[in-house]
Design a protein around this motif. Sequence first.
Motif, PDB file in Angstrom:
ATOM      1  N   VAL A 179       0.841  -1.199   0.000  1.00  0.00           N
ATOM      2  CA  VAL A 179       0.000   0.000   0.000  1.00  0.00           C
ATOM      3  C   VAL A 179       0.876   1.249   0.000  1.00  0.00           C
ATOM      4  O   VAL A 179       0.595   2.226  -0.716  1.00  0.00           O
ATOM      5  CB  VAL A 179      -0.944  -0.014   1.226  1.00  0.00           C
ATOM      6  CG1 VAL A 179      -1.686   1.317   1.335  1.00  0.00           C
ATOM      7  CG2 VAL A 179      -1.933  -1.164   1.113  1.00  0.00           C
ATOM      8  N   GLN A 180       1.949   1.243   0.787  1.00  0.00           N
ATOM      9  CA  GLN A 180       2.841   2.405   0.854  1.00  0.00           C
ATOM     10  C   GLN A 180       3.484   2.710  -0.493  1.00  0.00           C
ATOM     11  O   GLN A 180       3.877   3.858  -0.750  1.00  0.00           O
ATOM     12  CB  GLN A 180       3.941   2.163   1.890  1.00  0.00           C
ATOM     13  CG  GLN A 180       3.465   2.202   3.334  1.00  0.00           C
ATOM     14  CD  GLN A 180       4.587   1.870   4.301  1.00  0.00           C
ATOM     15  OE1 GLN A 180       5.497   1.102   3.971  1.00  0.00           O
ATOM     16  NE2 GLN A 180       4.514   2.442   5.492  1.00  0.00           N
ATOM     17  N   ALA A 181       3.606   1.705  -1.339  1.00  0.00           N
ATOM     18  CA  ALA A 181       4.260   1.903  -2.637  1.00  0.00           C
ATOM     19  C   ALA A 181       3.485   2.886  -3.512  1.00  0.00           C
ATOM     20  O   ALA A 181       4.075   3.539  -4.382  1.00  0.00           O
ATOM     21  CB  ALA A 181       4.410   0.559  -3.352  1.00  0.00           C
ATOM     22  N   THR A 200       8.735   7.588   2.224  1.00  0.00           N
ATOM     23  CA  THR A 200       8.371   6.325   2.874  1.00  0.00           C
ATOM     24  C   THR A 200       9.634   5.572   3.257  1.00  0.00           C
ATOM     25  O   THR A 200      10.573   5.465   2.452  1.00  0.00           O
ATOM     26  CB  THR A 200       7.527   5.444   1.928  1.00  0.00           C
ATOM     27  OG1 THR A 200       6.351   6.187   1.542  1.00  0.00           O
ATOM     28  CG2 THR A 200       7.112   4.162   2.591  1.00  0.00           C
ATOM     29  N   LYS A 201       9.662   5.051   4.484  1.00  0.00           N
ATOM     30  CA  LYS A 201      10.790   4.265   4.961  1.00  0.00           C
ATOM     31  C   LYS A 201      10.417   2.785   4.935  1.00  0.00           C
ATOM     32  O   LYS A 201       9.530   2.339   5.664  1.00  0.00           O
ATOM     33  CB  LYS A 201      11.173   4.673   6.387  1.00  0.00           C
ATOM     34  CG  LYS A 201      11.451   6.175   6.569  1.00  0.00           C
ATOM     35  CD  LYS A 201      12.624   6.646   5.728  1.00  0.00           C
ATOM     36  CE  LYS A 201      12.906   8.119   5.969  1.00  0.00           C
ATOM     37  NZ  LYS A 201      13.951   8.634   5.056  1.00  0.00           N
ATOM     38  N   PHE A 202      11.081   2.032   4.063  1.00  0.00           N
ATOM     39  CA  PHE A 202      10.853   0.586   3.992  1.00  0.00           C
ATOM     40  C   PHE A 202      11.895  -0.135   4.839  1.00  0.00           C
ATOM     41  O   PHE A 202      12.991   0.386   5.091  1.00  0.00           O
ATOM     42  CB  PHE A 202      10.940   0.101   2.541  1.00  0.00           C
ATOM     43  CG  PHE A 202       9.861   0.641   1.648  1.00  0.00           C
ATOM     44  CD1 PHE A 202       8.550   0.181   1.749  1.00  0.00           C
ATOM     45  CD2 PHE A 202      10.143   1.615   0.703  1.00  0.00           C
ATOM     46  CE1 PHE A 202       7.556   0.676   0.925  1.00  0.00           C
ATOM     47  CE2 PHE A 202       9.156   2.116  -0.130  1.00  0.00           C
ATOM     48  CZ  PHE A 202       7.861   1.653  -0.012  1.00  0.00           C
ATOM     49  N   GLN A 203      11.553  -1.359   5.245  1.00  0.00           N
ATOM     50  CA  GLN A 203      12.491  -2.162   6.026  1.00  0.00           C
ATOM     51  C   GLN A 203      13.705  -2.538   5.177  1.00  0.00           C
ATOM     52  O   GLN A 203      13.645  -2.581   3.941  1.00  0.00           O
ATOM     53  CB  GLN A 203      11.795  -3.416   6.557  1.00  0.00           C
ATOM     54  CG  GLN A 203      10.708  -3.119   7.586  1.00  0.00           C
ATOM     55  CD  GLN A 203      10.071  -4.377   8.144  1.00  0.00           C
ATOM     56  OE1 GLN A 203      10.474  -5.495   7.805  1.00  0.00           O
ATOM     57  NE2 GLN A 203       9.069  -4.203   8.995  1.00  0.00           N
ATOM     58  N   GLU A 240      17.005  -4.002   0.259  1.00  0.00           N
ATOM     59  CA  GLU A 240      18.084  -4.833  -0.276  1.00  0.00           C
ATOM     60  C   GLU A 240      17.633  -5.715  -1.429  1.00  0.00           C
ATOM     61  O   GLU A 240      18.410  -5.993  -2.344  1.00  0.00           O
ATOM     62  CB  GLU A 240      18.652  -5.713   0.840  1.00  0.00           C
ATOM     63  CG  GLU A 240      19.399  -4.909   1.905  1.00  0.00           C
ATOM     64  CD  GLU A 240      19.710  -5.754   3.127  1.00  0.00           C
ATOM     65  OE1 GLU A 240      19.334  -6.955   3.125  1.00  0.00           O
ATOM     66  OE2 GLU A 240      20.310  -5.218   4.088  1.00  0.00           O
ATOM     67  N   ARG A 241      16.365  -6.151  -1.449  1.00  0.00           N
ATOM     68  CA  ARG A 241      15.921  -7.134  -2.427  1.00  0.00           C
ATOM     69  C   ARG A 241      15.026  -6.552  -3.534  1.00  0.00           C
ATOM     70  O   ARG A 241      14.734  -7.255  -4.499  1.00  0.00           O
ATOM     71  CB  ARG A 241      15.164  -8.263  -1.708  1.00  0.00           C
ATOM     72  CG  ARG A 241      16.039  -9.062  -0.767  1.00  0.00           C
ATOM     73  CD  ARG A 241      15.228 -10.047   0.046  1.00  0.00           C
ATOM     74  NE  ARG A 241      16.050 -10.799   0.980  1.00  0.00           N
ATOM     75  CZ  ARG A 241      16.617 -11.996   0.719  1.00  0.00           C
ATOM     76  NH1 ARG A 241      16.423 -12.553  -0.465  1.00  0.00           N
ATOM     77  NH2 ARG A 241      17.339 -12.614   1.613  1.00  0.00           N
ATOM     78  N   CYS A 242      14.567  -5.308  -3.358  1.00  0.00           N
ATOM     79  CA  CYS A 242      13.687  -4.716  -4.367  1.00  0.00           C
ATOM     80  C   CYS A 242      14.393  -3.532  -5.022  1.00  0.00           C
ATOM     81  O   CYS A 242      14.989  -2.686  -4.339  1.00  0.00           O
ATOM     82  CB  CYS A 242      12.374  -4.243  -3.746  1.00  0.00           C
ATOM     83  SG  CYS A 242      11.387  -5.597  -3.054  1.00  0.00           S
ATOM     84  N   GLN A 243      14.330  -3.478  -6.337  1.00  0.00           N
ATOM     85  CA  GLN A 243      14.999  -2.421  -7.093  1.00  0.00           C
ATOM     86  C   GLN A 243      14.147  -1.151  -7.196  1.00  0.00           C
ATOM     87  O   GLN A 243      14.628  -0.050  -7.023  1.00  0.00           O
ATOM     88  CB  GLN A 243      15.311  -2.920  -8.508  1.00  0.00           C
ATOM     89  CG  GLN A 243      15.938  -1.895  -9.432  1.00  0.00           C
ATOM     90  CD  GLN A 243      17.350  -1.533  -9.036  1.00  0.00           C
ATOM     91  OE1 GLN A 243      18.083  -2.376  -8.505  1.00  0.00           O
ATOM     92  NE2 GLN A 243      17.734  -0.286  -9.259  1.00  0.00           N
TER      93      GLN A 243
END
Length: 589
Positions: free
Chosen positions: A42-44, A53-56, A61-64
């Motif tokens: 949803v944050q995307a 937005t701060k992602f974990q 590391e795994r999403c471009q």
Amino acid sequence: MKLLSLKWVARGVNGWESPLLEFGHRTTSLHAPNGSGKTPVVQAIPFCLGFDTKFQNDIVERCQAVVLTIAHGEEVYAICRELGDFHVTVEGDEDRKLEFLSEGDLSKALFEAFGLPMPALVGTNRRMARPYLSTVLPIFYVRQVGGYDDPYRAPGNFIADQFVEMVRLVFGLSPKRSYTAQRDLLTARDELDAMQRKIVFQQKVVADMSASGDDMPLMREQLAQRAATLNARLVAMRESVDVAGAANDALLELLHDEEERIRGLRRERANLQAREHGIDSIRAEIEGEIRTLSLNEESKRAFESFFDVCGRPDCGLFESSAVSYAKNLMYLKDQIKDLEANVERTDMQLSLLDARVIAETTERDILAAKVRQRESQGTTAELVSAVQSLTRELLETEQRRAALEQLDEEKRKYIRLDAERSRIQDRIAMLSNHGRSDLEFNALRRTLQALTVKWMDALNTPNASRIVEIDLEFKFRFGGQLIDVFNGSTRSRLVLAIHAALFEYYLQDASRPFRFLILDTPKQQELASEDLARYLGYLQLVCDKYGGQIVISSTEYRHAIAEPDREWRPTYPGEKRLMYLGRASEMHS
């Protein structure tokens, strides 16, 4: 703006991605257990539009990148934002591709594409600040953390009165505090100060000129008649057969007029002296009132010292008396200042009158001497003497008339300056206006008040008054209480009601660009499923009527979905549950 699809892009062969997630025509629902990754998905959506937005770390590391595809009017835009440093590319129709390295540049381009202004507003640091999409989105995006505590929760507040400014912006109203208006306000205030100084100077010019002569209409009429009479006498003397007799008559008439003028000046002087005595008497009375006030204040202070009259230091028994004393004393002192100014003006007029009496007496004595000497003079000498006297009298009369005309011009100048001051004050009032005379903003507030009550009822909101008020700062009050005093379920429901009211009224204008409302995991422990279902059902009716979309993520409540709506479910294996993001090779069908 219509949401079309969302796609997470993997970082490398072992990175995480998502399938192409298509938004429903009206409703998009995410339903899965906690820990399955609903919130990042949803944050995307706001993230692609510039939201901070701060992602974990594991996601970074795994999403471009994330790609959000939207439609606005006839245009379709694919907005790709990378995770990490700010880098966004926007691809439109006809293979157009734009690149942005800052949120400001992205917001400027999207504002222009959506037909929105990007006004210069006043920042919290008093400098100019421009709105971003991230300052607008909190009206249409209720995020999980903090979003259900306040009606407006932005990633940063750098604009003064940011909530009300963003509401005014999205509803097409002028800013509450335009930066250019603030700059113009400061300029106008400087102009007012300069104009005030000019007016004070002009007042003194008019007062000084008025003190030097009588500018009443009667005096102007008398001077005009006097000039006409003197001219007529000169003409008569020139055309008379009996030159000696005409000259003698002219001298006698001038002597008579001079005597009348001296008597008039002395009467005027006596009236001014009486007026000055009256002013002195009034001043003595006012000073007596001031002394009486001072004695009363001293008596009051003496009473205050007695414990039996005012036993507590904060009793306030004499508080209103002190305020009244200060106001009365200020008023009386202002009166004293006015009287002093009148005395000063009267003294000046008396001095000028004394000088005029001396001058007129001297002129009378000269005329009287000429009359006495006329028998020893010849006809020619008598004629010359009479002509000189008439001419001098006519010249002085014309000079007095010219002085009164100049006084009229100075008064007109004062009136022009005063009118200009009024225009500057009106401009300052307009630039200082914070919505008090904004009819459209007032109409918006009234409409939202009624709609908020409607949505409060839809959510079955307890313990909150239905007397809703929205002030000029766009703060909501329920029975006079701000939303901050409410907690738990009531507060969450009030926030949802406010967002629904804003969304419903906003959608009624089809030209407005934001057509979605995103609700990221409402606090379901505080909100009964049947109340949330009723709320979402009413929202769907609004979307059907006005062409909107809602996105809802939830853990416990599963919203009923039917075509052409969509439900997004996790499809990648995780350690304990299915996940929304994962390796492409591991996705479940």
